[in-house]
Design an enzyme around this catalytic site. Structure first.
Site, PDB file in Angstrom:
ATOM      1  CE  LYS A  17     -11.767   2.612 -17.267  1.00  0.00           C
ATOM      2  NZ  LYS A  17     -10.516   2.007 -17.881  1.00  0.00           N
ATOM      3  CD  GLU A  60      -8.499   1.417  -1.801  1.00  0.00           C
ATOM      4  OE1 GLU A  60      -9.541   1.045  -2.523  1.00  0.00           O
ATOM      5  OE2 GLU A  60      -7.629   0.769  -1.910  1.00  0.00           O
ATOM      6  N   GLY A 120      -7.107   4.651 -16.485  1.00  0.00           N
ATOM      7  CA  GLY A 120      -7.303   5.206 -15.167  1.00  0.00           C
ATOM      8  C   GLY A 120      -6.146   6.214 -15.239  1.00  0.00           C
ATOM      9  NE  ARG A 121      -1.133   2.790 -16.331  1.00  0.00           N
ATOM     10  CZ  ARG A 121      -1.728   1.508 -16.401  1.00  0.00           C
ATOM     11  NH1 ARG A 121      -3.056   1.463 -15.607  1.00  0.00           N
ATOM     12  NH2 ARG A 121      -1.699   0.524 -17.098  1.00  0.00           N
ATOM     13  CD  GLU A 125      -1.534   1.331 -12.038  1.00  0.00           C
ATOM     14  OE1 GLU A 125      -1.541   1.406 -10.701  1.00  0.00           O
ATOM     15  OE2 GLU A 125      -2.708   1.577 -12.543  1.00  0.00           O
ATOM     16  CG  HIS A 148      19.658  21.296   0.945  1.00  0.00           C
ATOM     17  ND1 HIS A 148      20.740  21.863   1.426  1.00  0.00           N
ATOM     18  CD2 HIS A 148      19.196  21.950  -0.123  1.00  0.00           C
ATOM     19  CE1 HIS A 148      20.723  22.782   0.937  1.00  0.00           C
ATOM     20  NE2 HIS A 148      19.955  23.113  -0.073  1.00  0.00           N
ATOM     21  CE  LYS A 207      -8.740  -0.890  -8.065  1.00  0.00           C
ATOM     22  NZ  LYS A 207      -9.577  -0.700  -9.259  1.00  0.00           N
TER      23      LYS A 207
HETATM   24  C1  G6Q Z   1      -5.114   3.251 -12.958  1.00  0.00           C
HETATM   25  C2  G6Q Z   1      -5.299   2.107 -12.430  1.00  0.00           C
HETATM   26  C3  G6Q Z   1      -5.867   2.496 -10.897  1.00  0.00           C
HETATM   27  C4  G6Q Z   1      -7.232   3.099 -10.971  1.00  0.00           C
HETATM   28  C5  G6Q Z   1      -7.901   3.136  -9.510  1.00  0.00           C
HETATM   29  C6  G6Q Z   1      -9.083   3.588  -9.218  1.00  0.00           C
HETATM   30  O1  G6Q Z   1      -4.782   3.135 -14.200  1.00  0.00           O
HETATM   31  O2  G6Q Z   1      -6.255   1.399 -12.740  1.00  0.00           O
HETATM   32  O3  G6Q Z   1      -4.928   3.430 -10.476  1.00  0.00           O
HETATM   33  O4  G6Q Z   1      -7.217   4.286 -11.494  1.00  0.00           O
HETATM   34  O5  G6Q Z   1      -7.697   1.872  -8.982  1.00  0.00           O
HETATM   35  O6  G6Q Z   1      -9.816   3.135  -9.981  1.00  0.00           O
HETATM   36  P1  G6Q Z   1     -11.442   3.545 -10.270  1.00  0.00           P
HETATM   37  O7  G6Q Z   1     -11.079   4.983 -11.033  1.00  0.00           O
HETATM   38  O8  G6Q Z   1     -12.195   2.714 -10.987  1.00  0.00           O
HETATM   39  O9  G6Q Z   1     -12.038   3.774  -8.801  1.00  0.00           O
END
Ligand code: G6Q
Length: 555
Positions: A205, A211, A276-277, A362, A393, A521
């Site tokens: 996003k 990463e 994001g989620r 989250e 199990h 971050k």
């Molecule tokens: C989701 C969070 C988090 C995010 C990641 C990746 O709701 O905000 O999991 O999606 O940190 O972020 P970017 O999409 O900006 O790389």
């Protein structure tokens, strides 16, 4: 306002004292109509909540809580684009991404629906071209492997859905997911792949996540090492540009995408009102669409939309996500439960629990109210789980006989995508047996009689009776659906999304920010430069300095 100040909260506290000593076994024995009253069907999903420690009165009080917390009005505020994510000053409109109606949905006076549909149309066109073999790699070969590079919300959703809908997957395209900055993740994923037939989707996003950007840069280097860099290509014009043919971006940040070397035409945008989620319905869903095709992706959206309509229109007492939310609060806040297990008896839902581990933890792992005051109630649970019967199990011992109460969700399809002998019946018999056993338990007198009949007596009889007695009274929800189709999956995801939202409304927290994630971050970026060179670390506490120094000696 804190939920504990609502009149229903106090009533529920009193009511809890009456319910706590009751056993589910007795409630079932006394009331043959329990299943009939305490189950609901929404779309293709049957939701059974009769194995919960509730009576009609409990449900009435819980629904009263939802009403007093103004759940219906708050739901409308989300759906109509109000900026309910106050700390980030954003609307929350993942529901617009799957909206099937004709009304405008406005953010700051701007109808977002034409934008949503335009991006979907571009995604469809691109997905079709890759699937048909029309979009080819730089050397002219068809794409065989898609590698999604993203993390958190830009990884878990598409990975979960692509896995769940693998039976609908394109026969030539394999979709892979790389998320961890640990180089083992990228290296192991790329090792068997051919750069000439690999397409990378950089999903971020912000397009600044450390990463993801590190992995994307290494992926680009891997590609260019094999296919030649842009300079070489300028002299061999028969070959198309590798980055252009092998990279696409799913992002909100055009500038950063372009400076990475991906042009606007290969960027599929979304907007700041998509969390994001909650983003798998947006351009972030491109890997899903590549795998299952645009028509199936539409079915996924429609399945979710059906739940959106249900949330907005069904009465609270028959509203499945509202009931899911209320039952969760009943245990978390009145039985002081800490965790919630998601246990799909469906191997295709391999990543469902980890997806909602993020979705829930989250969103509702918050301790201040919308007004910035401490929340007086316990908020989001620790969510965990994995597909049955594997869990049986492993950790089910604690579920059956441990000292903690763990409410569980059981999910199963009536029909398998891979019928094989009687294996699906075996799976389902476990699904039914477990919720029954968790509910009924096994009384000491039953165990003792059985052991005595086998000739066990004296001290050993007492020892074994104690060890083999099951308290039962352990609550479960069951979700049963005909088959894990895209529409059913869309519905299941939306049910959980809305459960989380309704809980956040009742606790009066902001379910849509994630400052705890933002912290990580920032911190990692600050330490990275200190790892260069051999100078001892000094800017931290003794433990952190000690660990950094030890790492420098070991590396
Ligand atoms: C989701 C969070 C988090 C995010 C990641 C990746 O709701 O905000 O999991 O999606 O940190 O972020 P970017 O999409 O900006 O790389």
């Amino acid at each position: 306002m804190n939920p504990t100040e609502l009149p229903a909260w106090a009533a529920l506290r009193d009511h809890h004292r009456e319910i706590a000593p009751l056993h589910l076994r007795d409630l079932f024995d006394a009331d043959p109509g329990r299943f009939e009253r305490f189950h609901a069907v929404v779309g293709d999903v049957l939701f059974d909540y009769s194995k919960h420690r509730v009576t009609d009165e409990t449900i009435a009080l819980l629904v009263g809580l939802a009403r007093q917390a103004e759940v219906p009005a708050r739901v409308e505020r989300m759906f109509t684009g109000e900026k309910i994510n106050r700390t980030e000053d954003r609307a929350v409109l993942h529901t617009a991404l799957r909206y099937q109606g004709d009304e405008p949905i406005r953010v700051d006076g701007h109808d977002v629906m034409p934008d949503v549909r335009a991006v979907l149309a571009r995604m469809r066109a691109f997905a079709e071209r890759v699937r048909d073999g029309e979009h080819r790699g730089a050397t002219g070969r068809e794409i065989t492997d898609v590698v999604n590079i993203g993390i958190g919300g830009s990884d878990l959703g598409p990975k979960m859905v692509t896995t769940a809908l693998a039976p609908y997957g394109h026969e030539r395209l394999r979709v892979h997911f790389v998320s961890n900055v640990d180089p083992s993740d990228l290296a192991r994923t790329l090792a068997p792949l051919d750069p000439a037939t690999t397409l990378f989707l950089v999903a971020s996003k912000t397009f600044t996540t450390q990463e993801t950007m590190a992995n994307a840069q290494q992926a680009r280097a891997w590609l260019l090492r094999a296919l030649g860099d842009e300079a070489t290509l300028a002299q061999t014009p028969v070959v198309r540009s590798p980055v252009r043919q092998h990279f696409a971006a799913l992002s909100t940040n055009l500038e950063a995408v372009e400076s990475f070397g991906i042009d606007a035409e290969r960027m599929f945008p979304f907007w700041d009102w998509v969390g994001g989620r909650y983003s798998l319905w947006s351009a972030i869903g491109l890997p899903i669409m590549l795998s299952i095709g645009p028509a199936r992706f539409d079915e996924l959206l429609r399945g979710a939309y059906e739940i959106d309509v249900h949330l907005r229109t069904a009465p609270l007492e028959r509203n499945v996500p509202v009931l899911m939310a209320l039952l969760g609060i009943w245990y978390l806040d009145f039985f002081d439960v800490e965790t919630h297990a998601i246990l799909p008896y469906d191997q295709l839902l391999l990543h469902f629990a980890s997806y909602f581990q993020q979705g829930d933890m989250e969103s509702n792992g918050k301790s201040v109210t919308q007004e910035g005051r401490p929340v007086a109630a316990g908020t989001g649970p620790i969510v965990w789980g994995q597909p049955g019967t594997n869990g049986q199990h492993a950790f089910y011992q604690l579920l059956h006989q441990g000292t903690r109460l763990v409410p569980c969700d059981f999910l199963a399809a009536a029909r398998s995508h891979h019928p094989l002998g009687d294996q699906h019946e075996i799976l389902l018999s476990n699904f039914f047996a477990q919720t029954e056993a968790l509910m009924r338990g096994r009384r000491a007198d039953e165990v003792r009689a059985e052991l005595a009949a086998d000739g066990v007596s004296g001290e050993r009889l007492e020892l074994l009776t104690a060890a083999r007695t099951f308290p039962g009274n352990r609550p479960t929800s069951s979700f049963l659906y005909p088959r894990l189709t895209p529409a059913v999956l869309g519905s299941l995801i939306a049910l959980y999304e809305h459960k989380i939202f309704v809980q956040g409304v009742i606790w009066n927290v902001n379910s849509f920010d994630q400052w705890g994630v933002e912290l990580g971050k920032v911190l990692a970026k600050a330490i990275l430069p200190e790892l260069a060179g051999d100078a001892p670390a000094s800017g931290h506490d003794a433990s952190t300095n000690g660990l950094i120094d030890a790492y420098k000696r070991m590396r």
